[in-house]
Motif scaffolding. Sequence first.
Motif, PDB file in Angstrom:
ATOM      1  N   UNK A 289      55.896  41.599  98.355  1.00  0.00           N
ATOM      2  CA  UNK A 289      55.800  42.560  97.183  1.00  0.00           C
ATOM      3  C   UNK A 289      54.619  43.242  97.701  1.00  0.00           C
ATOM      4  N   UNK A 290      54.262  43.517  98.209  1.00  0.00           N
ATOM      5  CA  UNK A 290      53.460  44.702  98.812  1.00  0.00           C
ATOM      6  C   UNK A 290      54.291  45.031  99.659  1.00  0.00           C
TER       7      UNK A 290
ATOM      8  N   UNK B 159      65.238  51.123  95.854  1.00  0.00           N
ATOM      9  CA  UNK B 159      63.387  50.980  96.166  1.00  0.00           C
ATOM     10  C   UNK B 159      62.886  50.250  94.837  1.00  0.00           C
ATOM     11  N   UNK B 160      62.546  50.922  94.018  1.00  0.00           N
ATOM     12  CA  UNK B 160      61.537  50.835  93.111  1.00  0.00           C
ATOM     13  C   UNK B 160      62.610  49.824  91.372  1.00  0.00           C
ATOM     14  N   UNK B 161      63.546  49.234  92.218  1.00  0.00           N
ATOM     15  CA  UNK B 161      64.583  48.962  90.525  1.00  0.00           C
ATOM     16  C   UNK B 161      64.531  47.216  90.134  1.00  0.00           C
ATOM     17  N   UNK B 162      63.804  46.374  89.291  1.00  0.00           N
ATOM     18  CA  UNK B 162      63.731  45.165  89.332  1.00  0.00           C
ATOM     19  C   UNK B 162      65.069  45.002  89.024  1.00  0.00           C
ATOM     20  N   UNK B 163      64.832  43.364  89.180  1.00  0.00           N
ATOM     21  CA  UNK B 163      65.991  42.615  89.024  1.00  0.00           C
ATOM     22  C   UNK B 163      66.165  42.997  87.165  1.00  0.00           C
TER      23      UNK B 163
ATOM     24  N   UNK C 268      58.365  40.536  88.920  1.00  0.00           N
ATOM     25  CA  UNK C 268      57.630  41.916  89.304  1.00  0.00           C
ATOM     26  C   UNK C 268      57.532  42.819  90.469  1.00  0.00           C
ATOM     27  N   UNK C 269      57.628  43.178  90.787  1.00  0.00           N
ATOM     28  CA  UNK C 269      57.426  43.604  92.264  1.00  0.00           C
ATOM     29  C   UNK C 269      58.556  43.317  92.927  1.00  0.00           C
ATOM     30  N   UNK C 270      59.113  42.091  93.244  1.00  0.00           N
ATOM     31  CA  UNK C 270      60.568  42.112  93.426  1.00  0.00           C
ATOM     32  C   UNK C 270      61.493  43.139  93.621  1.00  0.00           C
ATOM     33  N   UNK C 271      62.070  43.910  94.194  1.00  0.00           N
ATOM     34  CA  UNK C 271      62.194  45.382  93.360  1.00  0.00           C
ATOM     35  C   UNK C 271      63.676  45.695  95.060  1.00  0.00           C
TER      36      UNK C 271
ATOM     37  N   UNK D  57      61.979  30.576  85.978  1.00  0.00           N
ATOM     38  CA  UNK D  57      60.274  31.264  87.163  1.00  0.00           C
ATOM     39  C   UNK D  57      61.109  30.927  88.629  1.00  0.00           C
ATOM     40  N   UNK D  58      60.633  32.270  89.084  1.00  0.00           N
ATOM     41  CA  UNK D  58      61.527  32.224  90.956  1.00  0.00           C
ATOM     42  C   UNK D  58      59.984  32.222  91.678  1.00  0.00           C
ATOM     43  N   UNK D  59      59.998  32.547  93.156  1.00  0.00           N
ATOM     44  CA  UNK D  59      58.913  32.633  93.240  1.00  0.00           C
ATOM     45  C   UNK D  59      59.756  32.471  95.240  1.00  0.00           C
ATOM     46  N   UNK D  60      59.436  34.055  95.691  1.00  0.00           N
ATOM     47  CA  UNK D  60      59.851  34.541  96.640  1.00  0.00           C
ATOM     48  C   UNK D  60      59.347  33.362  97.995  1.00  0.00           C
ATOM     49  N   UNK D  61      60.352  32.761  99.141  1.00  0.00           N
ATOM     50  CA  UNK D  61      59.573  32.342  99.355  1.00  0.00           C
ATOM     51  C   UNK D  61      59.920  32.334 101.087  1.00  0.00           C
ATOM     52  N   UNK D  62      60.972  33.407 101.114  1.00  0.00           N
ATOM     53  CA  UNK D  62      61.348  34.441 102.305  1.00  0.00           C
ATOM     54  C   UNK D  62      60.404  33.964 104.094  1.00  0.00           C
TER      55      UNK D  62
END
Length: 763
Positions: free
Chosen positions: A62-63, A288-292, A313-316, A360-365
């Motif tokens: 997100x950051x 680059x600032x558009x949410x899913x 939110x923030x995974x854009x 619910x989702x988690x970014x696990x990259x």
Amino acid sequence: MHAWTRAAALALSPLTLACSAPEAPRRARALEPIARAQSPDLPQETQAATPEPAAEGHARMVAALEVAASEILDSAPYLGAAQARSLRQQLATNTDPRLRLQLQYQLGLAELRLGREDEAVAQLEAAVASIEGFGDALPPKLAAVLRYNLGVAYLRLGEARNCCLRNTAESCLMPIQGGGVHVEREGSEKALATFIALTKGLPPEDRTRRRARWLLNVAAMTLGEHPQAVPKDLRIPAAAFTSESDFPRFPNVAQRVGLARESLAGGAVVDDFDGDGLLDVVVSSWRPDAPLALMRNLGDGRFEDQLARSGLEGIVGGLNLAPADYDNDGDLDLLVLRGAWLGAHGHLPNSLLRNDGDWRFTDVTFDAGMGARPQPTQVATWADIDNDGDLDVFVCNEASARDPAPSQLWRGDGDGRFVDIAAAAGVTNDRFCKGASWGDIDNDGDPDLYISNLGAHNRLLRNDTEGERVRFVDISSAAGVIEPIASFPTWFWDYDNDGNLDLFVAAYEADAADTGDAHLGLPSPAATHRLYRGDGRGGFTDVTARAGLTRPTSVMGSSFADVDNDGLLDMYLGTGAPPFDMLMPNQLLRGAPGGAFEDVTYAAGLGHLQKGHGVAFADLDHDGDLDVFEQLGGAYPGDDFADSLYENPGFPGRRWISLELVGTRSNRAAIGARVHLRVRDADGGERSIHRHVTTGGSFGASPRRVHIGLGEASAIESLELRWPGASAPLSLSGLPLDAHVRVVEGAASFELVTRPAATLGGA
């Protein structure tokens, strides 16, 4: 060079300006969290990022995306506003007539890209008004290009005031008529007059004249004055906007059901994300600032966005989406693809989003080891390359001489982590990759890889993996499948139902001139698609002309399915390119008996003019036929548009079956499985229908369920199913018509599945 690129070069090169340099990139700061995840001392093939808690990795992503978005929206190609800002500053202080002409022209184009149509028109009008003052010092071709771009700006102004704001179901559907005719007429009226005046001074073969001819016919349609308002020597007859055969109309119900979301270019996935049996829709935008958009199917004809509860939110951003159940837990995860089209700004991380259930989702990259060495990614495609039951993924990157960006092959280890083995396996590609697809071309039980490259030979890589040693061999030239050189999406399919996979590669070279020529039946030098018929042993024959696929167009998002339930595969091609004059109807091509394809676009009402990206076929209302979802939107900030959902009206008398395949030894979603149905018709004749399990084309993903049209079958004689890597097929009999069926690997029978009732908003 593509036709539309040549046109842009002609328009811009004589007026190129040295704009002030943008602020120094903040790339190092933006991607510092990503850089920390890699160890440069280890070779790519063996590097494994240090595991970290998923929650920490999610916050890191997100950051990083937040900082990168700020830079991209300022100075990146297509999206950045810095060029327009610099041009405004220069124009405010410059008095030299020639330089002011250049600045006005360049600023007009820049304002148009940003969606400031009134400002764009004002600058281009000023530039055109000053042409006469230069006399013979201004080349006639350059003056024509200036006037042409003013006409394009007028036409876009009309689109913005009508199609984009009003967005009726008929907006931008060719042939434009009824509710699609413009209410605010100024833009199209001025475009029509500008294009007609422009053509008078140019020879018939001139490319600018031919582009203007197509667009002025479009402008006349938007005014409800086609063909009478078009001079006879420029007229495209109304008959050119009819279909080759009868076909029912598919109404666009996106607004009614809540799926008419406006965005720029992006990806689309239709599947069941929450396990309730209903098919949901997930859409991305490359801004680059558009949410899913996570659109849950409520079953009553409405879709509701689940972003607020998703944790995303923030995974854009995201030009494309590649779904897969990578961890074999039964729910669908997502790989979000970023960085393509952004030049030096494109080294962005992709996001692997783990589905934790209940939206619910988690970014696990980072936790999965995929955060190192971010590249500009266009496409990704999943398969089990070594038949170990775990999905692997090929990530298709935009490599060039200025920016080496090798493609990646992430091998799954069965525990949710991945290692890039592309170099060792021989699949780095090192070309400008636009599309990729897996398919078993030689029927040896493992997936082979085709890669579509823009501006270079395409590649067919045969899978020669043995045990733990993953190896691919390039057989492109020997197989004769390197063309078209200007290509984009691609896929494997069995279009002729002979049990061997064939290959489709879409061309990406035609422009507005070629589109107009095609509607007039004139030849075009633009590259055409390629349809290669497979022999099941790794060999292919070019059958493009025989299949009737020689009409030029530029294709981006696209996919295939049996939309009319006749047992033959059809395809829907989303068309376009970044320039605003790239208005070409998206195409529905119906598979016909004998191996040819018929263009039924206009009869079906699917000839949308806006830029087509993610395409998915899905039975969203469980009525036994496939509806068509299309994500629409261009590359520039001013070229957004609302997505479309075309409801299938049905084909009476046509039967179907829907298969849900569940792997146990194989990957859970059975990606790569082969299906062979034998059906009996009412006259006693028998037919074979072959399918392989895939999510469709390389831009847009259809459900994992395998929907198979059976035509007018009276019974299903047998189902032969070959699981990925299996040496012997499973044979089943007694399957019903018009039913949802589940088959679990290892079981000797099938299970009937009841799907919940659903609608698409009512009549």
